[in-house]
Design a protein around this motif. Sequence first.
Motif, short mmCIF file in Angstrom:
data_model
loop_
_atom_site.label_atom_id
_atom_site.label_comp_id
_atom_site.label_asym_id
_atom_site.label_seq_id
_atom_site.Cartn_x
_atom_site.Cartn_y
_atom_site.Cartn_z
N GLY A 32 0.69 -0.96 0.03
CA GLY A 32 -0.07 -0.03 -0.02
C GLY A 32 0.58 1.29 -0.06
O GLY A 32 0.66 2.18 -0.95
N PRO A 33 1.79 1.45 0.67
CA PRO A 33 2.49 2.66 0.84
C PRO A 33 3.68 2.71 -0.26
O PRO A 33 3.57 3.90 -1.01
N LYS A 34 3.95 1.59 -1.03
CA LYS A 34 4.81 1.64 -2.14
C LYS A 34 3.67 2.07 -3.49
O LYS A 34 4.28 2.92 -4.11
N VAL A 35 2.69 1.81 -3.33
CA VAL A 35 1.72 2.28 -4.49
C VAL A 35 1.66 3.76 -4.41
O VAL A 35 1.69 4.51 -5.37
N ALA A 36 1.41 4.20 -3.06
CA ALA A 36 1.13 5.64 -2.81
C ALA A 36 2.50 6.41 -3.33
O ALA A 36 2.18 7.49 -3.98
N VAL A 37 3.50 6.05 -2.69
CA VAL A 37 4.71 6.76 -2.86
C VAL A 37 4.95 6.69 -4.72
O VAL A 37 5.33 7.94 -5.08
N ASP A 38 4.91 5.53 -5.16
CA ASP A 38 5.15 5.68 -6.64
C ASP A 38 4.16 6.62 -7.20
O ASP A 38 4.45 7.15 -8.46
N TYR A 39 2.84 6.65 -6.86
CA TYR A 39 1.94 7.57 -7.27
C TYR A 39 2.42 9.11 -7.24
O TYR A 39 2.33 9.84 -8.18
N THR A 40 3.04 9.31 -6.06
CA THR A 40 3.54 10.73 -5.91
C THR A 40 4.64 10.88 -6.70
O THR A 40 5.08 11.99 -6.90
N LYS A 41 5.58 9.86 -7.29
CA LYS A 41 6.41 10.20 -8.13
C LYS A 41 6.18 10.26 -9.60
O LYS A 41 7.19 10.51 -10.30
N GLU A 42 4.85 9.99 -9.94
CA GLU A 42 4.62 10.03 -11.46
C GLU A 42 4.76 11.30 -12.22
O GLU A 42 5.19 11.24 -13.10
N GLY A 43 4.47 12.37 -11.18
CA GLY A 43 4.87 13.74 -11.88
C GLY A 43 4.60 14.69 -10.98
O GLY A 43 4.43 14.55 -9.73
N ASP A 44 5.05 15.70 -11.20
CA ASP A 44 4.99 17.03 -10.19
C ASP A 44 4.02 17.45 -9.47
O ASP A 44 3.68 17.71 -8.17
N LEU A 45 2.68 17.35 -10.36
CA LEU A 45 1.16 17.47 -9.87
C LEU A 45 0.77 16.55 -8.81
O LEU A 45 0.26 16.64 -7.82
N GLN A 46 1.40 15.25 -9.02
CA GLN A 46 0.67 14.18 -8.17
C GLN A 46 1.40 14.29 -6.81
O GLN A 46 1.03 13.97 -5.74
N LYS A 47 2.67 14.77 -6.77
CA LYS A 47 3.27 15.22 -5.44
C LYS A 47 2.50 16.06 -4.61
O LYS A 47 2.68 15.89 -3.09
N GLU A 48 1.70 17.00 -5.19
CA GLU A 48 1.05 18.03 -4.40
C GLU A 48 -0.49 17.36 -4.16
O GLU A 48 -0.87 17.68 -3.02
N LYS A 49 -0.87 16.26 -5.10
CA LYS A 49 -2.30 15.92 -4.92
C LYS A 49 -2.37 15.05 -3.91
O LYS A 49 -3.36 14.98 -3.20
N LEU A 50 -1.50 13.98 -3.91
CA LEU A 50 -1.66 12.80 -2.69
C LEU A 50 -0.75 13.23 -1.62
O LEU A 50 0.53 13.05 -2.01
#
Length: 184
Positions: free
Chosen positions: A93-111
């Motif tokens: 679970g944490p890995k999926v969340a962290v990977d999502y935040t690394k997908e792009g600059d906008l995702q870092k702010e969103k999740l």
Amino acid sequence: MSEKAIAAKQEVVNEIKEKIENAKSITIVGFDKMDVEEITDLRSKFRQGNSEYKVYKNTMMRFAFQELGFDELTKELKGSNAIIFSNEDSVTGPKVAVDYTKEGDLQKEKLLIKAGLVDGVVQSSDQMIAIASLPNKETLYSMLANVTQAPIRALAGDLNNTIAKIALALDAVRAKKEESEQAA
């Protein structure tokens, strides 16, 4: 408030408590800036990792955390929050969340990864991010097996080399003996 409404809310609190107790880890995330399409995409990523992304009212989560004795987690319940339940291992679970935040600059702010719970221990945001970098349980077992097999493999190799040296020495003695017999 009617008894029916109270019973319905208690049922939600009990559901949250049961999911927390059955999960290997939970991660609390904030999703204030995400739209429905992004959340739907994120939920499917969690499902692929055998984790569940679930949104509850903060008050229901607060009651569940307090009833389970995890009062520290209630501080994180500001804004729009969801809980990620990792059901197979603590890392997914944490890995999926962290990977999502690394997908792009906008995702870092969103999740926003706020906190979590692993093996009954409350973890900070930074600790949950660190946990996400760990390999999953199967990989750890494989690494452990390799580490425990290494000395055995080395011993087998050393024994093999010793046997080969003895065989070469015996062959040399045999050749020398044949040579001396032919000379005589």
